[in-house]
Each structure stands twice: as structure tokens, then as C-alpha cells.
Write an enzyme that holds these catalytic residues in place. Structure first.
Site, mmCIF file in Angstrom:
data_model
loop_
_atom_site.group_PDB
_atom_site.id
_atom_site.type_symbol
_atom_site.label_atom_id
_atom_site.label_comp_id
_atom_site.label_asym_id
_atom_site.label_seq_id
_atom_site.Cartn_x
_atom_site.Cartn_y
_atom_site.Cartn_z
ATOM 1 N N ASP A 56 0.984 -1.089 -0.077
ATOM 2 C CA ASP A 56 -0.124 0.153 0.022
ATOM 3 C C ASP A 56 0.942 1.287 -0.074
ATOM 4 O OD1 ASP A 56 -2.575 1.217 0.122
ATOM 5 O OD2 ASP A 56 -2.256 1.673 2.274
ATOM 6 N N THR A 89 -3.254 5.707 -4.342
ATOM 7 C CA THR A 89 -2.059 6.639 -3.607
ATOM 8 C C THR A 89 -0.839 6.280 -4.413
ATOM 9 O OG1 THR A 89 -1.646 4.718 -2.224
ATOM 10 C CG2 THR A 89 -2.963 6.476 -1.548
ATOM 11 N N THR A 90 -0.333 4.916 -4.780
ATOM 12 C CA THR A 90 0.670 4.969 -5.688
ATOM 13 C C THR A 90 0.841 5.585 -6.971
ATOM 14 O OG1 THR A 90 0.918 2.757 -4.529
ATOM 15 C CG2 THR A 90 2.362 3.173 -6.428
ATOM 16 N N ASP A 381 -8.918 0.124 1.178
ATOM 17 C CA ASP A 381 -8.850 0.816 0.137
ATOM 18 C C ASP A 381 -10.232 0.453 -0.750
ATOM 19 O OD1 ASP A 381 -6.482 1.761 0.451
ATOM 20 O OD2 ASP A 381 -5.283 0.542 -1.033
#
Length: 549
Positions: A56, A89-90, A381
């Protein structure tokens, strides 16, 4: 004339820009290998030997020991993405890093930072317009699509082996807690249990309270229970002011004790009179009160968390009462079953069989603590993207399809942009290719071949054409069911652009005094002492980050 302290450091102009860009790129590079279904995991080890193994992006960046202020701006991108959407997010961080990389080339070609910033903003606006126009409509009745969205968010994380089961549980839980005007995923409580396999995970339509009944003589289970929820104590009330009682003979002492006992009996009688079968108390329960409750066959739980009391109220339809004297029959909630059960070696209270549960509990199981921790991150998520989809009602195909489409569209759009901003728009288009390229690299495929194939299909009008990381083929992602909310992409582009522009506009890094405005507290964290920025010279501040990886 000397203005700054002799130990302090100042970096100006191109040196400052170069240093900040390098810091931002380093952060993006750290998480780039985690992107996509074939992304790798990171092991983070702290000074005390605690270990976190995760895929994550936001967790990795939060746990990393990052000192550099520009690098922390990129970390904020991931935190914003997590707060707003819950996933992507990545993606957001990788795009921000690549925008900085492209900007570096332009700066070396004597394109001014403000020109690049202007071009990036124009490109980001155009990108959001294109995505809005291409988005696919989804309603809450389209359960199949919602399950696909939940499963896509879990892909590549520890939950993948059971993502079909977990995706259904996630969709059921979000739909259960949905209100008319909003969805608060805090009403989906997640209980982690070490033991069993991921496939043993289940959804309880109700609340699990991590407590036990207070007295062994109380019933283990109560069917068709009227539930009282009390944010108060079942104890003898103390006086508002300090008081002293002088006792002159044993009879007076006995009277005093009898009076206390009578008070406690009256409290229990109040609960009995309104028809209580189960009571959850936010504070303590006196031993004598426990005895009377057990005698009446009432199951009682003490010191329940405030969040549990709120969830119980939502689930049972009851009300949290802050004063026992005010309790009425209408304040009680109802549950078909309240029982103490053993789960993973721990005794917990299950409140189930509630009508129209507005608060539910997901029980996540796994072989080790690291597995269930990563499972919880994947579920978070997934809950976020399902909530976002229901709020916005729009999704996009995954697999690098939106980025490839945007890259082609923005290259065409650049021709209509005047001046040197055109170069920045083209650089923005080039930067977006990092997503499909990284997906291909992480899957062990040739990134150039994959990009060429993707562009060819998108040139032919196939918007949903994306990269299958398992086979290397270019397939229709919408048909395959790889979809994610529109907001994941728009927010990622928006946050990445803003962070990149902010970093590019910095041309001076100066040692500062106390930036907290004279407030005490976090002076050390703020680099409060003059010369606190000195460690940044030559990227020294990134050393901690490298060690954490």
C-alpha cells in the site's frame, strides 16, 4: 553583510530546484515497484525491530523515515489521495515524480519554472475534462460492477487470493451502511482475527464488541433482546464537591452502606422497568450492581468504547443515554441475538439479527498478523472506492487505459496551446505514460512494446484498451471488469500536478527560525533551531529514507 547564522545553509536558484526535484523523484521511485497487480511488496523495519510488510503506497510513505521537506510534499499527495478516495495513492505519487522528472529536462532547456507550471495546470484541466467525458455511468443497483470495482482495488495486495469473496463482503457492507445523503465507512467496523484462512472472513450484520459479560452468572446469550446503551456508570454517584461523612457508631455506618446498596438496586430496577435484557455501559459497573443485574438475568458489558456505543445505537435502532434517570422504553434498541462467542481464542459480544443494520462488522481472518494487517489495508482501499463510486456514479477502465488515452489527447491539445507552455503540456502527456510503462515493467513485460501496442489500439478509438499484466495482451478492460472510480484518476492528476508545481516554484531553500509562530511543542520537528535546514545540503536529509527502505 552576514544575515543568516554562520552554521546555516542556503541553497538558491537551479541548485535548490534540482535538489527538490531529486528528492521528489526519489520518493516516487521508492513506491513505483508496488504499482499494479504484479507489484512487489516493501518490508519496513523500525529501530525497535517492528516489521510492516505492505504493498500500500500511503502506508509505505507514512512509515518511511523521510527528512527532506520537498520529499514530504510528495508524501502529502498520497495522504490526500487516501483521504479523498481511499485508493490510487501509488498512482498519484508516481505521476508527481514523473512530472518533476519531465520538468527537469525543460528547466535545463531554459524553460522557466512558471511557464512549466502554467502548462502543467492547463494540461491537468484538459485531462480532467477528457476523463469526465469518457466516464462510464454506474448506479447502486449495478451490483456486479460494484463487486468488480472492489476487486480491482484489492488486486496486487495480500487479499488477492480471496478477492471475489472479499469484494462481495465489501459491497454488502457499504450498501448496508449507506444513508440517504452520504456513506460513512467508519460504520463498517473491521475486526482482525489471527487464525484460519482469508476465505473464513465473514460479514456480521451487526456489531462485535471486544468485551465480555461482567459476571459469570449472567446469561451467555439472549434472544430477542431489548438493548440499553448507557454512556454513564452503574456506580454510586459521588458528590459534586468534596464531602466528608462522620460516623459515630456502627449502626450509622450500616445505614450508610444500606443506602448505597439501595441506590444501586434502584438503578437496576430502572433498567428492569423499561424492559432491558442487555445493557452496554460506557463506564464502570459496581460489583453489587453486577449481582443485581445477574439476578434479573440481564447481560451487561462495561467500559464499552464510545465508538462501539454509537455503532450499537445505529445497528439496533436505540439511543445512547447519558443519564440513567432519563431512560425510557423508546430509547432501547432491538437485536434478535446478543451472545458471547469465542473467536480466534478471544471472547467477544456479538450483537446480530438486527433489522436494517446501519452498522456492520467485517471479520478478517488470516494465518499471521502480517497477513491480516495487509488484508485490512486492502479492505480499507476497497471500501473507499465502492463508497466513492456510489457517491459519484462514474467509473473508468483500469490497466493504464485512461493514462494512454490522456497522453494521446494531450499531445494533440498541445498544438493548440501557444508559447512555451506547449512544451510543458507535451511533457505532461509524456509523464502520464509512466503508469502503463510501470505496469508493464512490474509484470516483467517489455514496456516499449506494451506502450506501442496500447497507443495503436487507442489511436483506433478503443478507449477501454488496457494492459493485462498476467498475459501481456492488450484487452478491453471494461469487458474484463477492471474498473475504478473516476475520482481516483482525477484526484491523482490534480494532487500530483499541484505538488509538482509547488516544488518547481521553489527557487530558494533557507534555514528558518521557529516556523510555528512562537508556539511550543514540535520545535524539533519543525527544524526550529537556526541552521535546522543544514542537513538538507547535498540531499543529506534523504539518508533516513534510504535506511528505512
Amino acid at each position: 553583510m552576514i544575515i543568516l547564522g554562520e552554521d546555516s545553509q542556503r541553497t538558491s536558484g537551479q541548485d535548490a530546484q534540482s535538489m527538490n526535484i531529486t528528492a521528489g523523484k526519489a520518493v516516487a521511485e521508492a513506491v513505483r515497484t508496488t504499482l499494479g497487480p504484479k507489484g512487489m511488496d516493501k518490508m519496513l523495519v523500525d529501530s525497535s525491530g517492528q516489521v510492516v510488510v505492505t504493498n500500500d503506497g500511503v502506508t509505505i510513505l507514512k512509515e518511511m523515515d523521510i527528512d527532506h521537506p520537498a520529499a514530504n510534499m510528495i508524501v502529502e499527495v498520497s495522504e490526500t489521495q487516501e483521504t479523498e478516495v481511499g485508493d490510487g495513492t501509488t498512482t498519484a505519487v508516481v505521476i508527481a515524480g514523473e512530472l518533476l522528472d519531465q520538468a527537469e529536462d525543460l528547466l535545463e532547456s531554459d524553460v522557466h519554472a512558471t511557464t512549466i507550471a502554467q502548462g502543467y495546470r492547463q494540461a491537468a484541466e484538459k485531462a480532467k475534462e477528457v476523463l469526465e467525458s469518457k466516464a462510464i455511468e454506474v448506479t447502486e443497483d449495478d451490483r456486479e460492477t460494484l463487486i468488480k470495482i472492489a476487486a480491482t482495488a484489492m488486486t496486487g495486495k495480500g487479499a488477492e487470493s480471496a478477492k471475489d469473496l472479499l469484494a462481495e463482503l465489501v459491497v454488502d457492507s457499504v450498501l448496508a451502511v449507506q444513508d440517504d445523503d452520504s456513506i460513512d465507512t467508519d460504520n463498517v467496523s473491521v475486526e482482525k482475527v489471527v487464525g484460519g484462512s482469508i476465505n473464513n472472513s465473514e460479514l456480521v450484520e451487526g456489531v462485535i464488541v471486544d468485551k465480555e459479560r461482567v459476571d459469570e452468572n449472567m446469561p451467555y446469550a439472549v434472544e430477542d433482546a431489548n438493548v440499553a446503551i448507557l454512556d454513564d456508570a452503574l456506580e454510586v454517584r459521588e458528590t459534586e464537591i468534596d464531602a466528608e461523612v462522620n460516623v459515630t457508631d456502627p449502626d450509622q455506618l450500616q445505614q450508610f452502606l444500606d443506602q448505597e446498596e439501595k441506590q444501586l438496586k434502584e438503578m437496576v430496577d430502572t433498567l428492569v422497568d423499561v424492559g432491558t435484557d442487555v445493557v452496554f455501559v460506557g463506564d464502570g459497573i459496581d460489583d453489587m450492581a453486577q449481582h443485581y443485574l445477574a439476578k434479573e438475568g440481564i447481560l451487561a458489558v462495561r467500559r464499552a468504547k464510545s465508538s462501539d456505543l454509537k455503532r450499537l445505537a445505529r445497528a439496533t435502532g436505540g439511543r445512547v443515554v447519558s443519564n440513567l434517570d432519563d431512560i425510557e422504553e423508546d430509547d432501547l434498541g432491538f437485536a434478535g441475538s446478543v451472545a458471547q462467542k469465542d473467536i480466534g481464542g478471544d471472547e467477544r459480544i456479538f450483537v446480530e439479527d438486527v433489522e436494517d443494520a446501519k452498522s456492520v462488522t467485517l471479520i478478517l481472518r488470516g494465518g499471521t498478523e502480517h497477513v491480516v494487517d495487509e488484508l485490512e489495508r486492502a479492505i480499507d482501499d476497497s471500501l473507499g472506492v465502492v463508497r466513492t463510486t456510489l457517491e459519484d456514479g462514474k467509473v473508468l477502465p483500469g490497466g493504464g487505459a485512461p493514462e494512454t488515452e490522456l497522453s494521446l489527447t494531450l499531445r494533440e491539445f498541445a498544438d493548440s496551446v501557444g508559447g512555451r507552455e506547449q512544451l510543458a503540456v507535451e511533457a505532461f502527456a509524456e509523464a502520464l505514460d509512466i503508469i502503463p510503462r510501470t505496469l508493464a515493467e512490474n509484470a516483467g513485460l517489455d514496456p516499449i512494446d506494451s506502450l506501442v501496442d496500447l497507443r495503436s489500439r487507442h489511436d483506433g478509438g478503443e478507449f477501454a484498451a488496457g494492459l493485462d499484466a498476467y498475459t501481456g495482451d492488450i484487452i478491453d478492460m471494461e469487458e474484463e471488469g477492471v474498473v475504478e472510480p473516476l475520482r481516483v484518476k482525477t484526484q491523482a492528476i490534480e494532487s500530483a500536478t499541484e505538488a509538482a508545481v509547488m516544488i518547481l516554484r521553489i527557487d530558494d531553500v533557507i534555514a528558518a527560525g521557529d516556523l510555528s509562530g512562537g508556539q511550543t511543542g514540535d520545535d524539533d520537528d519543525e527544524g526550529g533551531a537556526p541552521g535546522g535546514m543544514g542537513g538538507m545540503g547535498g540531499m543529506g536529509g534523504m539518508g533516513g529514507m534510504g535506511g528505512a527502505m
